[in-house]
Each structure stands twice: as structure tokens, then as C-alpha cells.
Design an enzyme around this catalytic site. Sequence first.
Site, short mmCIF file in Angstrom:
data_model
loop_
_atom_site.label_atom_id
_atom_site.label_comp_id
_atom_site.label_asym_id
_atom_site.label_seq_id
_atom_site.Cartn_x
_atom_site.Cartn_y
_atom_site.Cartn_z
N HIS A 45 0.83 -1.21 0.00
CA HIS A 45 0.00 0.00 0.00
C HIS A 45 0.87 1.26 0.00
O HIS A 45 0.51 2.27 -0.61
CB HIS A 45 -0.93 0.00 1.22
CG HIS A 45 -1.94 -1.10 1.20
ND1 HIS A 45 -2.94 -1.17 0.24
CD2 HIS A 45 -2.12 -2.18 2.01
CE1 HIS A 45 -3.68 -2.25 0.47
NE2 HIS A 45 -3.21 -2.87 1.53
N CYS A 46 2.00 1.19 0.72
CA CYS A 46 2.92 2.34 0.75
C CYS A 46 3.53 2.57 -0.62
O CYS A 46 3.67 3.72 -1.06
CB CYS A 46 4.03 2.09 1.78
SG CYS A 46 3.43 1.78 3.47
#
Length: 570
Positions: free
Chosen positions: A134-135
Site C-alpha cells: 500500500h505504501c
Amino acid sequence: MGFLWSALLVLLLPLAVFSEDGGPETSLENEEVKEENGVLVLNDANFDTFMLDKDTVLVEFYAPCCGRTVNWTACTDFNGSRLCAIVAKVKEVSDPNWTIPPETTIVLTNANFDEVVETADIILVEFYAPWCGHCKKLAPEYEKAAQELSKRTPAIPLAKVDATAEADLATRYNVTGYPTLKIFRKGKAYDYNGPREKHGIIDFMIEQAGPPSTLVQTVKQVQEHLRDGSDATVIGVFRDGQEKLFQTYQDAANALREDFKFYHAFSSDIASFLKVQPGQLVVMHPDRFQSKYEAKKHLFKINDLTKEEDLKEHVLKNALPLVGHRTKANEAKRYTKRPLVVVYYTVDFSFDHRTDTQYWRSKVLDVAKDFPEYTFCISNEDDYASELKDLGLGDSGEEVNVAILDANGKKYVKDPEEFDADSLREFVQDFKKGKLIPVLKSQPVPKNNKGPVKLVVGKTFEEIVMDKNSDVLIEFYAPWCGHCKALEPVYNDLGKKYRSAQDLVIAKMDATVNDIPVDRYKVEGFPTIYFAPKNRKYNPIQFQGQDRDLEGFSRFIEEHRAKSKTKEEL
């Protein structure tokens, strides 16, 4: 062009395309680099060899089926702009003196964190982990937003912290997942609940950089909010020289600015109209929601000892009228507290329908005043047609319907009948005494349920999942969920593997059309999978492993089956 099939990659000025359906063949014919309309065509066989002696190559990775693939033979296909911009970029990158531009996003560590955030009027900080998917997805959007916001006057800085390397910072700000974003104002942290793409981040932070409270200067402005508003009006009234009190109010407004609209006034006329003294916070509801059963305004005296938390508590405590209007727009922020008593009918506050709307609401008010521990609201039946259908009230034929939504996710429905205050009071009293039977949304019970994966519906959840004689692995899925579809063959193989186990059940349930009658089995995404041990049915273990294959599921089952048997022996 993002991650579309027609993707361009500058490899440091021959022009080439690479077909994604090129096969593994390595014949001499495949190794030959062919030309089509002035563009070289590469494949698996010739790609590496071709690249060996080239300084810079622009490569398009495409799929023949993609409608957005670039037509390199006609600059006019793009009116000159798109293709020429690509060419200009390639020329820029191919310059021997070109270097990758530095990131605009500020990198924070233990060494510089406090200095940076404590001096910034506002700064957005991302706590990330290098391995977090997600980062990685957020990173380019975050950097683009940082670039745009850095050009504003004043600039709004964006920063990031590698939480795995700066563990002390992560602990200080209660970072338990990645990415976690927080807004800092002069070193004070606030949760970020905004969008996670470039334009959303930009718009959200521009709004956040503005004042948390809006100045009202005339009595007429206040009257308009009370006459036309649909939510609580929060006003802090001050006089010159009360800067400390005003700052405390601003701090509280900053903490709640995403949920409420705050105003402030320095006018003696407004103070007189509201009948308050300078240094007071006022919470008032629009005229349509005021009643004889509740205070017209809720006051809080601010002094030098008042804390931000005190003001926040006052606003939250008085945010709802005795009987408010629950809508799709406000339910997530205003009507999460349970039990919630909902009265459905044609709610319309326009001039022509206001009398009928208030007629039914007055009957609800008469009951709500006697049950302050519950939240009461009215809802438009058309807006909540699907909810009424799930409750079995879609075809009730009654002008007014009632339901109670409790803290455990259970739902209770008042028998369709002519509505009045007495019948509503009796219904709420029966709920309070535990006399009501909850409504359970359920598919029909399967007639044939002998497959390797047992089908569970609302009506059979207790019988199958909560059976104390069997361990149960239950998947909650949605028919439209791509991840669920991808998991299905693996899950079926899992069911076949354990089909002969006498005390283990592999099961699944469509959570979009069946209620889960036990609140410990919370579903916030699909698929959600729990292991329900025979000796701990009300404390299931959620499967959160990354290996969603036969081996991964088998390890998970065997591990918790072993623990279950150990506890039985003890």
C-alpha cells in the site's frame, strides 16, 4: 499513463515496441529485430541483445487489444501535444548531464523530526514501511502532491518517515499499520482521514491549511444557519483580548474540523442575540429540530484552565438533537452509536411537506424523551429502501415503519401496524426488557449441502459455525469480489483435503445477503476468513496470512487445531 497496458519506459534514441504476447521461442527468426512503420519491434528473444550497446531507448510495452496504444506513425493523432511531449521528455532524459530530480517529500528521522514538525504551521507526515504494498502504491501519488503543494504560497510541506528504521517515532505516534498519515500543526498531531491520490491529497490539505473556524459578523448570518441548516451549529463567542481562550477553541475546532463546521464571532450583537457572554461555546440545532423536550442551546464556559478535550466532549455530547434526521450523507459521522431507534417514513422538510414530517416526528419525540440512553432518528423511506427490504419491511404497506439496530449488529423490527406514540413506546420497552427476537437476513437453507465446502446462510450459522463438536474454517465472501473468485478453486481443494475429517468443517457464507448473528465475526472486507475452535466459538481466530494457497491454509488449520486439542486435554 500509469499502469495501463500501453506503458512507456525510457531506458537511457532508437524507438521500439515490445509485445506482451511474445512467446518464449528463441529461433533466429525471432532474434531478428524487425521494423514496422519506422518503429523497431522487440520480443523476448531479441530484447536483451538489442539493449546491450544502446545508451538510451524509448520502449513502449503494449498489448494488441489495448485501444490506448500509441500510433507512433502519426504525430497528428495526438494533435501534436501528447507525442511531442513524450519526445521532449526522451530528449531531456538522454542528455548526458541529466540526473534524477530530488524528491520534494521531506525525509524525516529521529534527528530532524521534532525541529521540522514543531516549526511547521501544517505538515502532512506519512509513516511507511519499505516492504508495504500500500505504501508503494501511495508513494508516486504522495510525491506528486508534494510537488504541487510546494508551489503554493505559503507552501504545504509533505514528509515521510520510514517507521521500520525510526521505531521510536512510530511508537510515539501509535503507528500500528502502514501507511499511517498524520497532520501536524506546530508539532501537534491529528489523524489524517483524507484521500490517498494526488488530487484528493492536494484538495484535502488545502482545506486543512485554512482556518478551522469561520468568522460570522452579523446576526443575520447566525439566523440563516439556524433556519436553513441541517446539522448542529457550533459558535465560539469572544471579545478582543481573549486570545488564549480563542486559541483553545481553535485547537478543538482543528481536532473536529472533518466532522463539524465551526464558527466564531467577536460581535456584541451576536452575543446579545444568542444570550451568551464572551468566552462561551454554543451548540445549537436548526429550528426544525428544536423541541420543548430539550434545551434550545448548549453552553460551555471557556476559561484559562479549559482543555481542548473539554470542548470536544461538549460538542460531541450535544451534536444530535433528541430526534434527528439520519441520512446517507450523515449516518457515518452522526449515527454510529447503538442502540439506534429508526423511524422510517416520507421525511421531507420542504414547505409543502413540513407539517406532515413534523407530525410524525412529534410522536417520536414524545417517546424519545423517556429513553435518553438510546439514540432516536427519522429516515426517509425512499433513501433507505434497501435497508427496509433487508428488514422485511419493504412491502409492509404501512406509512410508518420502525426498527432498532443494536450494538451487536442485531436488528429488531416493529410489527407493521398503525403508528402512534404508545405502540412505539411499547416496542422500545420490549427491546429494553429483552423480549424481542432479532430479524435475520438469510438465503434459503440449502437443500443439498454435501459438497466439500459447506454452504452457510444466516439461518444455519448457529447450527454449523457455532457447533461445539467441530472446528470450523469459515470464509465470508461477496459474489462480485475478484479476490474471492480467485480463491475459490484453492478453497474447494481445501474442502476436499479435509472432507473425511470428522470434527472439522470447511465452510463459506455470502455475507452480502446473509446476516452474521454473532458479532465477534466482523467482516470489513472480502474475503474474511475465521477459524472457530470447538472450545472457543466466541473467540474466533482470523486468518491474516499472506499464503492463500493450499499449503498456507493447511498450516493455519493444523496450528490452531493442535491448540484446540491441547486445551481440550487440559
